[in-house]
Scaffold this active site. Structure first.
Site, PDB file in Angstrom:
ATOM      1  N   LYS A 188       4.546   5.200  -2.101  1.00 54.02           N
ATOM      2  CA  LYS A 188       3.093   5.242  -2.297  1.00 54.02           C
ATOM      3  C   LYS A 188       2.471   5.269  -0.910  1.00 54.02           C
ATOM      4  O   LYS A 188       2.596   4.313  -0.147  1.00 54.02           O
ATOM      5  CB  LYS A 188       2.620   4.011  -3.067  1.00 54.02           C
ATOM      6  CG  LYS A 188       1.113   3.851  -3.202  1.00 54.02           C
ATOM      7  CD  LYS A 188       0.812   2.514  -3.885  1.00 54.02           C
ATOM      8  CE  LYS A 188      -0.677   2.293  -4.118  1.00 54.02           C
ATOM      9  NZ  LYS A 188      -1.417   2.031  -2.868  1.00 54.02           N
ATOM     10  N   TYR A 231       5.672   0.702  -0.969  1.00 55.63           N
ATOM     11  CA  TYR A 231       4.204   0.649  -0.919  1.00 55.63           C
ATOM     12  C   TYR A 231       3.805   0.646   0.555  1.00 55.63           C
ATOM     13  O   TYR A 231       3.821  -0.382   1.214  1.00 55.63           O
ATOM     14  CB  TYR A 231       3.753  -0.610  -1.635  1.00 55.63           C
ATOM     15  CG  TYR A 231       2.267  -0.758  -1.893  1.00 55.63           C
ATOM     16  CD1 TYR A 231       1.323   0.025  -1.259  1.00 55.63           C
ATOM     17  CD2 TYR A 231       1.817  -1.716  -2.796  1.00 55.63           C
ATOM     18  CE1 TYR A 231      -0.022  -0.136  -1.503  1.00 55.63           C
ATOM     19  CE2 TYR A 231       0.471  -1.891  -3.053  1.00 55.63           C
ATOM     20  CZ  TYR A 231      -0.446  -1.090  -2.407  1.00 55.63           C
ATOM     21  OH  TYR A 231      -1.779  -1.265  -2.654  1.00 55.63           O
TER      22      TYR A 231
END
Length: 292
Positions: free
Chosen positions: A164, A136
């Protein structure tokens, strides 16, 4: 255990009752509706889900309820923590509760360097072998921007399968998605304003609004190649809503307000120290009222 972290991944808020406790029925409703509308997976307890504001028992209940509500759809869990020890404990607990994969930012009290990030992700991979991990990347918030070279190393280590990444940053060079793909990982993008307004094609979209307006987001995602009148209307509305959320400067509080407007009543998030202004609330109501 496998998970590709592909497609449309919805990040629901964690609804709260007026006393601040977790509204598990509200959460189950959000997850069930998102899956029924056709999202490809659900991610809990990340930024939209305010994961760091809940204790271990609450987190366990959130994952178990969401897994039950999602049926066969994959449910992933954010496992950020203030220490590597806490991250590992949360990763183990999430997998034990039924999570199909983990979403992990390089979060720490001070920004980490590449060696420290590699060590963190290796510890998680060792603690929960076989659990797929999505990196992330939150460079603005965490002061660390993952490079394609480091992602390739993490992939080779067996500690990361996906990333991400923000869909739009002023410093981003052209071809960022291609560079990340060259690292051998699944590439997902986040940022609703960019996703609804011409972001680069990617393997996945990670979005909080998809958990609140899943039918519209599914239509837009499916129409990303080609056009349709219905998808164009949904795209315009979602883009306006995303911009209104961003304009508040308090996106988590805004998502809670939007959830209430769209039929999932919730108290403000625990860590929202300043409420939305009356003008911000009205702007959100105006956009929601134009839902196609």
């Amino acid at each position: 255990m496998t998970s590709a972290f592909t497609g449309l991944l919805a990040y629901p808020i964690t609804p709260l009752a007026e006393d601040g406790s977790v509204d598990l029925d509200g959460l189950a409703g959000l997850v069930g509706a998102a899956v029924a509308a056709g999202v490809d997976g659900v991610v809990l307890l990340a930024t939209s889900g305010a994961g760091v504001s809940f204790d271990d028992a609450e987190r366990d209940a959130v994952v178990r309820v969401a897994v039950a509500a999602a049926g066969r759809a994959p449910v992933h869990a954010g496992v950020a923590g203030e220490s590597a020890h806490r991250v590992v404990a949360r990763a183990r607990a999430a997998v034990d509760a039924g999570a199909s994969g983990l979403v992990l930012p390089p979060f720490a009290y001070l920004p980490l360097d590449d060696a420290e990030v590699r060590a963190l992700y290796a510890r998680v991979a060792t603690a929960v072998p076989g659990a797929p991990v999505c990196f992330y990347n939150k460079p603005v918030q965490l002061g660390f921007d993952v490079s394609p070279d480091l992602l390739a190393t993490l992939r080779d280590d067996g500690s990361v399968v996906a990333v991400k990444d923000p869909a739009s940053l002023p410093s981003r060079p052209a071809g960022r998605v291609a560079a990340l793909r060259a690292a051998g990982v699944v590439v997902g993008l986040s940022g609703d304003p960019a996703l609804t307004d011409g972001a680069e094609p990617a393997d996945a979209w990670h979005t909080g609004l998809a958990a609140l307006a899943p039918a519209e987001y599914v239509a837009v995602r499916r129409a990303r190649v080609g056009r349709s009148e219905a998808a164009d209307a949904a795209r315009t509305w979602l883009h306006d809503l995303a911009r209104a959320v961003a304009a508040t400067g308090r996106p988590l509080a805004a998502l809670h307000a939007v959830a209430t407007l769209l039929g999932t009543p919730t108290a403000p998030p625990r860590d929202a120290l300043v409420p939305l202004t009356a003008a911000d609330g009205q702007a959100l109501r105006d956009v929601v009222a134009r839902r196609p």
